[in-house]
Design a protein around this motif. Structure first.
Motif, PDB file in Angstrom:
ATOM      1  N   ALA B 168     -28.138 -17.640 -41.792  1.00  0.00           N
ATOM      2  CA  ALA B 168     -26.679 -17.758 -41.763  1.00  0.00           C
ATOM      3  C   ALA B 168     -26.156 -17.907 -43.190  1.00  0.00           C
ATOM      4  O   ALA B 168     -26.833 -18.460 -44.043  1.00  0.00           O
ATOM      5  CB  ALA B 168     -26.267 -18.954 -40.926  1.00  0.00           C
ATOM      6  N   MET B 170     -24.258 -19.592 -45.937  1.00  0.00           N
ATOM      7  CA  MET B 170     -23.748 -20.948 -46.195  1.00  0.00           C
ATOM      8  C   MET B 170     -22.269 -20.980 -46.541  1.00  0.00           C
ATOM      9  O   MET B 170     -21.552 -21.886 -46.157  1.00  0.00           O
ATOM     10  CB  MET B 170     -24.508 -21.560 -47.376  1.00  0.00           C
ATOM     11  CG  MET B 170     -25.863 -22.058 -47.038  1.00  0.00           C
ATOM     12  SD  MET B 170     -26.609 -22.826 -48.480  1.00  0.00           S
ATOM     13  CE  MET B 170     -26.736 -21.457 -49.612  1.00  0.00           C
ATOM     14  N   GLN B 171     -21.844 -19.974 -47.305  1.00  0.00           N
ATOM     15  CA  GLN B 171     -20.474 -20.008 -47.826  1.00  0.00           C
ATOM     16  C   GLN B 171     -19.411 -19.836 -46.742  1.00  0.00           C
ATOM     17  O   GLN B 171     -18.232 -20.041 -47.006  1.00  0.00           O
ATOM     18  CB  GLN B 171     -20.292 -18.934 -48.900  1.00  0.00           C
ATOM     19  CG  GLN B 171     -21.010 -19.236 -50.196  1.00  0.00           C
ATOM     20  CD  GLN B 171     -22.466 -18.786 -50.188  1.00  0.00           C
ATOM     21  OE1 GLN B 171     -23.010 -18.423 -49.154  1.00  0.00           O
ATOM     22  NE2 GLN B 171     -23.107 -18.829 -51.350  1.00  0.00           N
ATOM     23  N   ALA B 173     -20.007 -21.367 -43.850  1.00  0.00           N
ATOM     24  CA  ALA B 173     -20.290 -22.600 -43.116  1.00  0.00           C
ATOM     25  C   ALA B 173     -20.356 -22.398 -41.593  1.00  0.00           C
ATOM     26  O   ALA B 173     -21.100 -21.550 -41.127  1.00  0.00           O
ATOM     27  CB  ALA B 173     -19.289 -23.674 -43.499  1.00  0.00           C
ATOM     28  N   SER B 176     -20.307 -19.039 -39.862  1.00  0.00           N
ATOM     29  CA  SER B 176     -21.582 -18.329 -39.836  1.00  0.00           C
ATOM     30  C   SER B 176     -22.432 -18.809 -38.657  1.00  0.00           C
ATOM     31  O   SER B 176     -23.022 -18.002 -37.940  1.00  0.00           O
ATOM     32  CB  SER B 176     -22.366 -18.575 -41.123  1.00  0.00           C
ATOM     33  OG  SER B 176     -21.637 -18.154 -42.227  1.00  0.00           O
ATOM     34  N   LEU B 177     -22.487 -20.117 -38.490  1.00  0.00           N
ATOM     35  CA  LEU B 177     -23.299 -20.665 -37.397  1.00  0.00           C
ATOM     36  C   LEU B 177     -22.831 -20.093 -36.061  1.00  0.00           C
ATOM     37  O   LEU B 177     -23.630 -19.723 -35.201  1.00  0.00           O
ATOM     38  CB  LEU B 177     -23.203 -22.205 -37.370  1.00  0.00           C
ATOM     39  CG  LEU B 177     -24.176 -22.880 -36.421  1.00  0.00           C
ATOM     40  CD1 LEU B 177     -25.584 -22.880 -37.000  1.00  0.00           C
ATOM     41  CD2 LEU B 177     -23.767 -24.311 -36.117  1.00  0.00           C
ATOM     42  N   GLN B 179     -21.561 -17.298 -35.461  1.00  0.00           N
ATOM     43  CA  GLN B 179     -21.933 -15.893 -35.259  1.00  0.00           C
ATOM     44  C   GLN B 179     -23.242 -15.806 -34.478  1.00  0.00           C
ATOM     45  O   GLN B 179     -23.505 -14.811 -33.796  1.00  0.00           O
ATOM     46  CB  GLN B 179     -22.063 -15.144 -36.593  1.00  0.00           C
ATOM     47  CG  GLN B 179     -20.810 -15.167 -37.466  1.00  0.00           C
ATOM     48  CD  GLN B 179     -19.555 -14.752 -36.741  1.00  0.00           C
ATOM     49  OE1 GLN B 179     -19.503 -13.731 -36.069  1.00  0.00           O
ATOM     50  NE2 GLN B 179     -18.512 -15.568 -36.862  1.00  0.00           N
ATOM     51  N   MET B 180     -24.055 -16.855 -34.577  1.00  0.00           N
ATOM     52  CA  MET B 180     -25.274 -16.895 -33.772  1.00  0.00           C
ATOM     53  C   MET B 180     -24.924 -16.919 -32.291  1.00  0.00           C
ATOM     54  O   MET B 180     -25.509 -16.197 -31.480  1.00  0.00           O
ATOM     55  CB  MET B 180     -26.109 -18.135 -34.103  1.00  0.00           C
ATOM     56  CG  MET B 180     -26.677 -18.180 -35.501  1.00  0.00           C
ATOM     57  SD  MET B 180     -27.347 -19.818 -35.911  1.00  0.00           S
ATOM     58  CE  MET B 180     -28.697 -19.956 -34.724  1.00  0.00           C
ATOM     59  N   GLY B 207     -34.020 -18.383 -40.364  1.00  0.00           N
ATOM     60  CA  GLY B 207     -32.856 -19.181 -40.007  1.00  0.00           C
ATOM     61  C   GLY B 207     -32.029 -18.631 -38.870  1.00  0.00           C
ATOM     62  O   GLY B 207     -32.550 -18.219 -37.834  1.00  0.00           O
TER      63      GLY B 207
END
Lengths: 315, 318
Positions: B168, B170-171, B173, B176-177, B179-180, B207
């Motif tokens: 994911a 980081m930028q 945050a 991104s998570l 999107q999983m 990850g």
């Protein structure tokens, strides 16, 4: 330094010590010091309010990880009745970092699943400090699918430093276990309510965190990578963790603005650990309200809403 | 000392003289066996070292180019761009990092999507561009993947994904998570609708991408010696304070532990997936790979071609 208080709380700790001392004097002397105690109490409350109204993201990370912060097993008996813990993933073992079972929420049967960090040292070790392995996620999945079959809403309590990064975890497919939960939770045909009660760290948190409603306690945190991890990668030093916490926006207020978190449940002054009963009451009433709302919607519609909401992330 | 060394100024003379023995352009050194390879040979072999069989990292466009049939390809969802919702700033602004990555790669973000055909069978195919921010998944990657999957769902055609990602991003945050969750949700719809999804793991996958779309394939395939896992080896070593076993998190490890269905050589990827998909779709035996005329004379590919003469689909009545 008083270990029951965080670094930025030390001024409060000093006042509390004074109050305690005065109380001791008060009990074996005739002098009327109750007035003095009352003033100090007010002062302490004001100071707490002042400190807590101005917490940085990193301060909140510390509150969320406070050693006295209530965990899943502190909340379950306070929020639910009739809790029966159910164990095992039926394939490999029982992961104590995830606790799950049937319970009643104001009389209504529910499935409750939460990550548990463990309180005493022995307990922490047994629960792997709240870092689940694949069997933990697979147990959660089994319980959620069972809840679906028996029309029980699912309530998850999120509090983990992350899924366990170890050889055994990888051997047994931690990635697949988490991915599978994300996929199935997206269509589980029963209401799913998720509450971040402490530390929501990355995929390990999300692995029990997909549902119709996502709430966070006021001083809980939710991040894609721990601030220390982020600082290590970007700044090459974990000392920049406070900067990373700020930059990533790990708190409920930022995440609510982003449309990821639906609601923030306010904590008692000074954090949930200062008044666990009251915190539990607030979580309970939030759950009851949300569950009523979700139960009023036909299942198909609820599932479509859940799906559309997932699809909207980032838009 | 050769004549050229003699005429070179002393400062330049020995410095990196060994390395410069491989001139840029026509020759490439294999990162694994260090053999010096003639670039056209390497390209003809799908960027797999002809000496040691090391599968080199390749970009998303190259990946799609060697995988899809030559004709009838169309890049899709090109309008999706990354968004800096958090105005993320560390030592540098995320916005600037993005523009830099865009300049360097010529891509808007780390996922390329195309519709096209594989041995004549229509499909949607996505590939991660590892050179763009480590192939990390933020909004743009998640969104493009999701739309590609939705297209496959609408048209009831298979989805194939080649992943290569550090996880994911980081930028972005928690966006991104999430999107999983998003990509896993759409893949679950494909699953429920019986639309095949093949996930190909190429070095490396870690990850958030590993713990979502990469391991949710109906069939999970890995290229030889690819590394894939949830936590990076450094993190694990720090946590358990012991050395990791040899081959840990490599394709062979994943196969042994049941995470993937098979390890497939890059030269055989087209034929293998075409053969599998044809069975999933219940269509007759697939024609031999025809798009890549270069690989016609490749022996590995010939073997796969023979293996492609497979069984007809079962009678569905039983």
């Amino acid at each position: 330094m008083n270990p029951n208080y965080l670094d930025f709380e030390q001024p409060i700790a000093e006042l509390e010590v004074k109050i305690e001392e005065l109380q001791l004097v008060g009990s074996d002397a005739d002098i009327n010091i109750s007035e003095e105690i009352r003033t100090l109490r007010e002062k302490s409350a004001k100071l707490t309010e002042k400190i807590y109204s101005n917490l940085s993201a990193w301060d909140i990370v510390k509150v969320a990880r406070h050693p006295q912060r209530p965990y899943t097993l502190d909340y379950i008996p306070r929020i639910f009745t009739d809790f029966d813990e159910l164990h095992g993933d039926r394939h490999f073992g029982d992961d104590r970092a995830i606790v799950g079972g049937t319970a009643r929420l104001q009389g209504r049967p529910v499935m409750v699943i939460g990550q548990e960090k463990g309180r005493a040292v022995k307990d922490k070790v047994m629960r792997n400090f709240g870092m689940p392995k694949p069997e933990g996620y697979r147990k959660a999945l089994r319980l959620m699918q069972m809840a679906e079959r028996f029309r029980m809403p699912v309530i998850t309590l999120i509090d983990t430093p992350g899924a366990y990064p170890g050889i055994d975890s990888e051997e047994r497919g931690i990635s697949e276990a988490i991915a599978q939960n994300l996929a199935v939770m997206s269509r589980l045909s029963t209401p799913v309510i998720c509450v971040v009660i402490g530390e929501g760290s990355s995929g390990g948190a999300l692995g029990i965190g997909v549902g119709d409603h996502l709430a966070m306690l006021q001083y809980s945190t939710y991040f894609v990578i721990s601030p220390e991890g982020c600082a290590n990668i970007i700044w090459k030093s974990s000392e920049h963790a406070p900067d990373a916490a700020q930059a990533m926006g790990v708190t409920s207020s930022v995440l609510q603005d982003l449309g990821i978190v639906d609601a923030t449940i306010p904590e008692p002054m000074g954090g949930a650990h200062r008044d666990v009963d009251r915190m539990a009451e607030r979580i309970q009433s939030h759950l009851v309200t949300q569950l009523e709302k979700l139960s009023a919607i036909p299942t198909d519609q609820m599932l479509e809403q859940r799906y559309q909401r997932l699809m909207s992330y980032g838009n | 000392m050769s004549w050229i060394d003699k005429i070179l100024p002393s400062g330049v003379r020995r410095e990196g003289a060994k390395r410069s023995s491989v001139p840029e352009g026509l020759w490439k050194k294999c990162v694994k066996c260090e053999a010096v390879l003639y670039r056209p040979d390497l390209e003809r072999n799908d960027d797999v070292c002809p000496k040691c069989d090391h599968h080199m990292r390749i970009g998303a466009r190259r990946r799609l180019d060697i995988f899809l049939d030559r004709d009838g390809r169309e890049e899709i969802f090109t309008d999706i761009e990354p968004v800096d919702r958090l105005k993320f700033k560390d030592k540098k602004r995320y916005r600037d990092r993005l523009s830099q990555a865009q300049k360097e790669t010529g891509e808007k973000d780390a996922l390329i999507a195309m519709r096209g055909t594989l041995a004549g069978q229509p499909l949607v195919c996505v590939a991660f561009e590892f050179a763009f921010h480590g192939g990390s998944m933020g909004y743009a990657v998640g969104e493009k993947f999701t739309r590609a999957a939705q297209l496959a769902l609408r048209e009831q055609i298979p989805l194939v994904c080649f992943s290569a990602s550090g996880g994911a991003r980081m930028q972005e945050a928690l966006i991104s998570l999430m999107q999983m969750a998003k990509t896993s949700a759409v893949l679950e719809r494909l699953k429920q609708a019986g639309v095949p999804y093949f996930s190909v793991l190429t070095d490396p996958i870690y990850g958030g991408v590993s713990a979502s779309l990469a391991l949710l394939g109906d069939v999970n395939i890995a290229e030889p010696d690819a590394r894939a896992g949830f936590a990076g080896p450094n993190i694990i070593e720090q946590t358990i304070r012991q050395k990791l076993p040899k081959g840990f998190q490599r394709s062979e490890f994943l196969l042994e532990h049941g995470a993937i269905d098979m390890i497939v050589h890059r030269n055989d990827m087209r034929d293998t997936i075409a053969r599998l998909l044809a069975k999933f779709a219940g269509t007759p035996v697939v024609e031999r790979s025809d798009s890549d005329s270069d690989s016609e004379d490749d022996s590995a590919s010939d073997e796969a071609g023979e293996a492609a003469v497979d069984y007809l689909p079962d009678d569905r009545d039983d």
